[in-house]
Design an enzyme around this catalytic site. Structure first.
Site, mmCIF file in Angstrom:
data_model
loop_
_atom_site.group_PDB
_atom_site.id
_atom_site.type_symbol
_atom_site.label_atom_id
_atom_site.label_comp_id
_atom_site.label_asym_id
_atom_site.label_seq_id
_atom_site.Cartn_x
_atom_site.Cartn_y
_atom_site.Cartn_z
ATOM 1 N N HIS A 109 -47.888 47.913 -20.026
ATOM 2 C CA HIS A 109 -48.439 48.880 -20.991
ATOM 3 C C HIS A 109 -48.892 48.159 -22.256
ATOM 4 O O HIS A 109 -50.020 48.358 -22.727
ATOM 5 C CB HIS A 109 -47.363 49.920 -21.310
ATOM 6 C CG HIS A 109 -47.713 50.907 -22.379
ATOM 7 N ND1 HIS A 109 -47.928 52.240 -22.118
ATOM 8 C CD2 HIS A 109 -47.871 50.774 -23.723
ATOM 9 C CE1 HIS A 109 -48.207 52.875 -23.245
ATOM 10 N NE2 HIS A 109 -48.171 52.004 -24.239
ATOM 11 N N GLU A 110 -48.031 47.313 -22.815
ATOM 12 C CA GLU A 110 -48.365 46.662 -24.084
ATOM 13 C C GLU A 110 -49.510 45.669 -23.927
ATOM 14 O O GLU A 110 -50.403 45.592 -24.780
ATOM 15 C CB GLU A 110 -47.125 45.976 -24.670
ATOM 16 C CG GLU A 110 -45.929 46.889 -24.929
ATOM 17 C CD GLU A 110 -46.256 48.142 -25.719
ATOM 18 O OE1 GLU A 110 -47.293 48.177 -26.423
ATOM 19 O OE2 GLU A 110 -45.485 49.106 -25.629
ATOM 20 N N HIS A 120 -52.809 47.394 -23.969
ATOM 21 C CA HIS A 120 -53.328 47.690 -25.306
ATOM 22 C C HIS A 120 -54.216 46.545 -25.793
ATOM 23 O O HIS A 120 -55.244 46.764 -26.447
ATOM 24 C CB HIS A 120 -52.181 47.894 -26.301
ATOM 25 C CG HIS A 120 -51.610 49.275 -26.307
ATOM 26 N ND1 HIS A 120 -52.388 50.408 -26.421
ATOM 27 C CD2 HIS A 120 -50.325 49.714 -26.239
ATOM 28 C CE1 HIS A 120 -51.610 51.482 -26.415
ATOM 29 N NE2 HIS A 120 -50.363 51.095 -26.292
ATOM 30 N N GLU A 173 -53.545 55.256 -25.137
ATOM 31 C CA GLU A 173 -52.175 55.282 -24.601
ATOM 32 C C GLU A 173 -52.172 55.511 -23.098
ATOM 33 O O GLU A 173 -51.396 54.897 -22.360
ATOM 34 C CB GLU A 173 -51.366 56.374 -25.295
ATOM 35 C CG GLU A 173 -50.653 55.941 -26.549
ATOM 36 C CD GLU A 173 -49.603 54.870 -26.273
ATOM 37 O OE1 GLU A 173 -48.768 55.057 -25.382
ATOM 38 O OE2 GLU A 173 -49.639 53.839 -26.958
ATOM 39 N N HIS A 199 -49.082 59.702 -27.984
ATOM 40 C CA HIS A 199 -48.234 59.560 -26.809
ATOM 41 C C HIS A 199 -48.166 60.858 -26.017
ATOM 42 O O HIS A 199 -47.894 60.840 -24.810
ATOM 43 C CB HIS A 199 -46.831 59.112 -27.215
ATOM 44 C CG HIS A 199 -46.791 57.753 -27.837
ATOM 45 N ND1 HIS A 199 -46.953 57.559 -29.190
ATOM 46 C CD2 HIS A 199 -46.637 56.519 -27.292
ATOM 47 C CE1 HIS A 199 -46.888 56.256 -29.455
ATOM 48 N NE2 HIS A 199 -46.708 55.612 -28.318
#
Length: 520
Positions: free
Chosen positions: A336-337, A340, A360, A422
């Site tokens: 996920h990070e 980004h 997100e 989120h």
């Protein structure tokens, strides 16, 4: 970097639709299409089709990314300035045929900018207004720059600054846009975008790790994947971190009393995410340039979060509070990070409003796909976000039915853009699950799902690989910084058309998935 000032208008009318078609041009003789040729063609297209780009006399453009298809068709991503000022939301993508004809333009800004660039508010007063409005404080050395905000329908002159805003963990760096005339805060978003040795991690178990030998010690640095490395923040949020080293190249114990244990999780997650993007899409590293990033673990004290920071080109992982959460170094969170970072280097989706929710969602989607691709027996693939970090294994988010977390939405409405990013991400997560798996009851890797639709339709999934390919191409080729959900639908349909053909089963499933979450 080449730029081209716009000094002429064009008779070609611009369309408000994302990737709106424009009049075809006669193709020149075929020639090998290089990135440099594609950029040159895009610059020429701006001059001859200014209206399609919503370009005015004060505009200049600079390329920030090029995709050249095997067919020779190309997609050139460009940033915009107006009278020398950066334009937030002014970025465009020129879609060119093999012969160089301009097929379409993707953009958020729909009309040329016409405004004065002289502020009535000073930079110092803008910072003061931002800190007062958000209860924050100025950051020493932070730049405050004048810009044009083209994300709203009517562009405005703003001061963009970075201030420290208190949250439950201390001070969080926050980007703030302040109206350069009234002093009103018009937008804000966080800087940190949350959520062959061997090692034993807390979440991933025993795994292989590529490391670097330096003298008689080993460094937790991967020379085969751009020199990605992991450091120890020593439970601080600011200051320098320390590279992990080891004497025998056997890292961690699986227990939290060993500081290397969560470093193993983080380093392995980066490796698995790198491999996923490279093997599926030929992308080497976050920026696609073969260069690595790094991870900071033991970030803060009892810090219940993980994040990506553009400023350090790095991931941040908290240890959790030990009451509700453990370390935030699970596979899907790591994926996920890093995603980004990919989004930052491609579409650049602004981290607020609907674009922030899509940002997100993209990270949840590809974090999930990394987890499936890894096939790790300690953290098996599922459509649950962050289930390994909660001590009771309650997921942070559910892709099949986002409303199960009590905060997220699974159906689009006009108020979605007002939600925390989120929670608004649920619309994109739900659409992806429907596209990949389908509606109704399913069991995958022993986990039961039941995905409703917002229009009572039935959707048949096309699988993770095809759904992932569609969303990746949409993100990297058809989305811009201000993309909203309706435009995300168009972007994925464009991607499905390119990959599988208009009217194909995959194209129709993509349309059905978005319709099923009320995005038309």
């Amino acid at each position: 970097m080449r730029t081209r000032a716009i000094v002429t208008a064009s008779a070609l009318a611009a369309s408000a639709a994302l990737a709106a078609p424009v009049a075809a041009q006669a193709a020149p003789e075929p020639q090998p299409v290089t990135p440099a040729l594609a950029i040159s063609r895009a610059n020429s297209a701006i001059g001859s089709h200014a209206a399609a780009f919503a370009a005015g006399r004060g505009d200049s453009f600079a390329q920030r990314g090029v995709v050249v298809e095997n067919s020779g068709a190309s997609h050139v991503r460009l940033t915009r300035t107006y009278q020398g000022l950066p334009v937030i939301g002014g970025d465009v993508i020129a879609h060119l045929s093999t012969g160089g004809a301009l097929n379409a333009v993707t953009k958020t800004q729909l009309a040329p900018i016409t405004m004065t660039t002289a502020p009535t508010l000073t930079a110092a007063k803008a910072v003061k207004a931002a800190t007062k409005a958000l209860g924050g404080k100025a950051i020493a050395g932070a730049d405050t720059t004048l810009a044009v905000n083209a994300l709203p329908e009517t562009p405005g002159l703003v001061w963009r600054t970075l201030i420290a805003v208190p949250d439950e963990h201390g001070d969080s760096e926050t980007h703030v846009l302040v109206d350069a005339h009234s002093g009103k805060v018009v937008d804000k978003w966080s800087e940190v975008q949350h959520v062959e040795g061997t090692g034993t991690g807390y979440n991933v178990g025993q795994v292989p790790l590529e490391t670097t030998k330096s003298g008689s010690t080993y460094q937790l640095k991967d020379p085969t994947r751009g020199n990605n490395y992991t450091t120890d923040m020593n439970n601080r949020r600011f200051g320098k971190s320390t590279l992990f080293t080891d004497a025998d190249n056997v890292w961690g114990t699986g227990q939290l009393n060993n500081r290397q244990t969560v470093a193993v999780d983080a380093q392995f997650s980066v490796a698995e995410t790198w491999d996923y993007f490279k093997e599926k899409f030929g992308r080497e590293g976050i920026a696609g340039d073969g260069k690595g990033s790094f991870s900071k673990v033991h970030y803060g004290t009892k810090y219940n979060n993980a994040g990506w920071s553009d400023s350090c080109f790095c991931m941040l992982y908290g240890d959790g509070d030990g009451v509700n959460y453990g370390p935030f170094t699970s596979l899907d969170v790591g994926g996920h990070e890093m995603t980004h970072g990919v989004t930052s280097r491609t579409a650049g989706l602004v981290y607020s409003g609907e674009s922030g929710g899509i940002n997100e969602s993209m990270s949840d989607i590809f974090g999930t796909l990394v987890e499936f691709h890894s096939n790790n027996t300690s953290d098996v693939g599922d459509y649950l976000i962050g289930e390994e970090i909660a001590l009771d294994h309650t997921p942070l988010r559910y892709m099949d039915d986002p409303t199960k977390d009590g905060d997220s939405v699974g159906c689009w409405s006009s108020s979605v853009g007002n939600l925390n990013v989120h929670y608004s991400s649920g619309v994109g997560n739900h659409a992806f699950f429907l596209l990949a798996v389908g509606s109704g009851a399913h069991t995958v890797n022993g986990v039961q799902y039941n995905s409703p639709t917002c229009n009572n339709s039935s959707v048949t999934g096309i699988g993770n690989d095809k759904a992932g390919a569609i969303f990746y191409k949409a993100l990297t080729t058809y989305m811009t910084s201000g993309t909203k959900y309706a435009q995300a639908r168009t972007a994925t349909l464009n991607a499905a058309r390119d990959l599988y053909g208009a009217g194909s089963a995959e194209y129709n499933a993509t349309a059905a998935a978005w319709s099923a979450v009320n995005v038309a």
